[in-house]
Write an enzyme that holds these catalytic residues in place. Structure first.
Site, PDB file in Angstrom:
ATOM      1  N   ASP A   1      -4.027 -97.047 -41.911  1.00  0.00           N
ATOM      2  CA  ASP A   1      -5.234 -97.754 -42.323  1.00  0.00           C
ATOM      3  C   ASP A   1      -6.222 -97.756 -41.160  1.00  0.00           C
ATOM      4  OD1 ASP A   1      -7.182 -99.621 -43.148  1.00  0.00           O
ATOM      5  OD2 ASP A   1      -5.718-100.711 -44.346  1.00  0.00           O
TER       6      ASP A   1
ATOM      7  N   ASP B   1      -8.185 -89.047 -40.348  1.00  0.00           N
ATOM      8  CA  ASP B   1      -9.447 -88.385 -40.672  1.00  0.00           C
ATOM      9  C   ASP B   1     -10.636 -89.284 -40.363  1.00  0.00           C
ATOM     10  OD1 ASP B   1      -8.901 -90.185 -42.710  1.00  0.00           O
ATOM     11  OD2 ASP B   1      -9.781 -88.944 -44.280  1.00  0.00           O
TER      12      ASP B   1
ATOM     13  N   THR C   1      -1.643 -82.851 -47.697  1.00  0.00           N
ATOM     14  CA  THR C   1      -1.470 -83.694 -48.872  1.00  0.00           C
ATOM     15  C   THR C   1      -2.725 -83.686 -49.739  1.00  0.00           C
ATOM     16  OG1 THR C   1      -2.312 -85.685 -47.786  1.00  0.00           O
ATOM     17  CG2 THR C   1       0.039 -85.202 -47.538  1.00  0.00           C
TER      18      THR C   1
ATOM     19  N   GLU D   1      -5.348 -85.800 -48.114  1.00  0.00           N
ATOM     20  CA  GLU D   1      -6.015 -85.093 -47.029  1.00  0.00           C
ATOM     21  C   GLU D   1      -6.976 -84.039 -47.569  1.00  0.00           C
ATOM     22  OE1 GLU D   1      -4.867 -82.521 -43.002  1.00  0.00           O
ATOM     23  OE2 GLU D   1      -3.292 -83.377 -44.265  1.00  0.00           O
TER      24      GLU D   1
END
Length: 282
Positions: free
Chosen positions: A184, A220, A257, A260
């Protein structure tokens, strides 16, 4: 000459109405989550709604429980596999990782979402055990379902606070790796203190990682990546596996993923960081 007066400690400020309201709302939400979990799983059958209970201090958490629906398949997987492949993080005993994973080296993964990437890594590397910790019940059930479908015997799921797991339930030098993928980001500046990758966390993690074991992070969020690089570079118990001291190209073993991929489609830049636990000569 007047004598200095002894300093009178000030009483802590009383919480304001907004703080009390937020605390009450959080308590109601936690009670609702506990009630739902208790209805879903009889004691000993599935993950506990509050595994550590009131045994440990209240502190700023780096995670927040997410409430969403458990599908029939996820719920059935939890009922079938939780007694043998699930662990509640209650902080009351030290885990025997050798017994849990039949002597395999063990990597701890903190936060696994719906478990797709975890299952793929477990399938690609059956000689490594993965202890995957999260607080999201649907994700826990989905990972156990994927492990069942893939006959993955090297996956175990832990439910609860990863800090309590590291501090109270894992032996020193017991982990061959630690993975923290897309934690997070707590993007608001006032919430940055909730981010997991902080100096205190790294100090704790270093005591549980075997010498030479690698901490692998991915995010990210650009400013979180910068913070990770800064605190990891400054920490005396870790060294960057990159000779230039920067980010690591995404290693082939970390699957791309769906989450992602969606971020990449939006123009997000994903940064990987791989730091090795070092030992110091006396």
């Amino acid at each position: 000459m007047p004598q200095p007066q002894p300093h009178e400690p000030q009483a802590p400020a009383e919480p304001g109405p907004s703080q009390l309201a937020a605390r009450d709302a959080a308590d109601r939400e936690a009670a609702h989550v506990r009630a739902r979990a208790l209805r879903m799983f009889p004691e000993g059958v599935g993950p506990s709604p509050d595994p550590a209970g009131s045994h440990f201090e209240r502190r700023i958490r780096s995670f927040q429980p997410r409430r969403s629906r458990v599908t029939t398949g996820q719920g059935e997987a939890l009922k079938r596999w939780w007694p043998t492949r699930g662990t509640d993080i209650d902080g009351q005993s030290v885990l025997d990782l050798d017994a849990m994973f039949d002597g395999l080296p063990v990597v701890l993964e903190i936060g696994f979402g719906m478990g797709e990437a975890t299952a793929r890594m477990a399938a690609d590397d059956p000689a490594t055990g993965i202890l995957a910790v999260d607080v999201h019940t649907p994700g826990q059930g989905n990972l156990l379902r994927l492990a069942e479908l893939g006959d993955l015997t090297n996956v175990r799921v832990a439910n609860g606070d990863a800090i309590i797991l590291l501090r109270e339930m894992l032996p020193a030098d017991s982990l061959s790796g630690l993975r923290v993928y897309f934690p997070d980001p707590w993007p608001k500046a006032r919430h940055n203190k909730r981010r997991l990758i902080q100096p205190e966390f790294l100090t704790l993690a270093a005591t549980r990682l075997a010498p030479g074991a690698v901490l692998h992070c991915a995010t990210d969020w650009e400013d979180y990546a910068e913070q990770m690089l800064e605190v990891l570079t400054a920490h005396p118990d870790f060294e960057n596996t990159q000779a230039d001291g920067g980010y690591t190209p995404r290693p082939a073993f970390r699957p791309l993923t769906r989450f992602e991929g969606q971020g990449l489609d939006k123009g997000h830049v994903v940064h990987d960081l791989m730091f090795r636990r070092v030992t110091h000569s006396d």
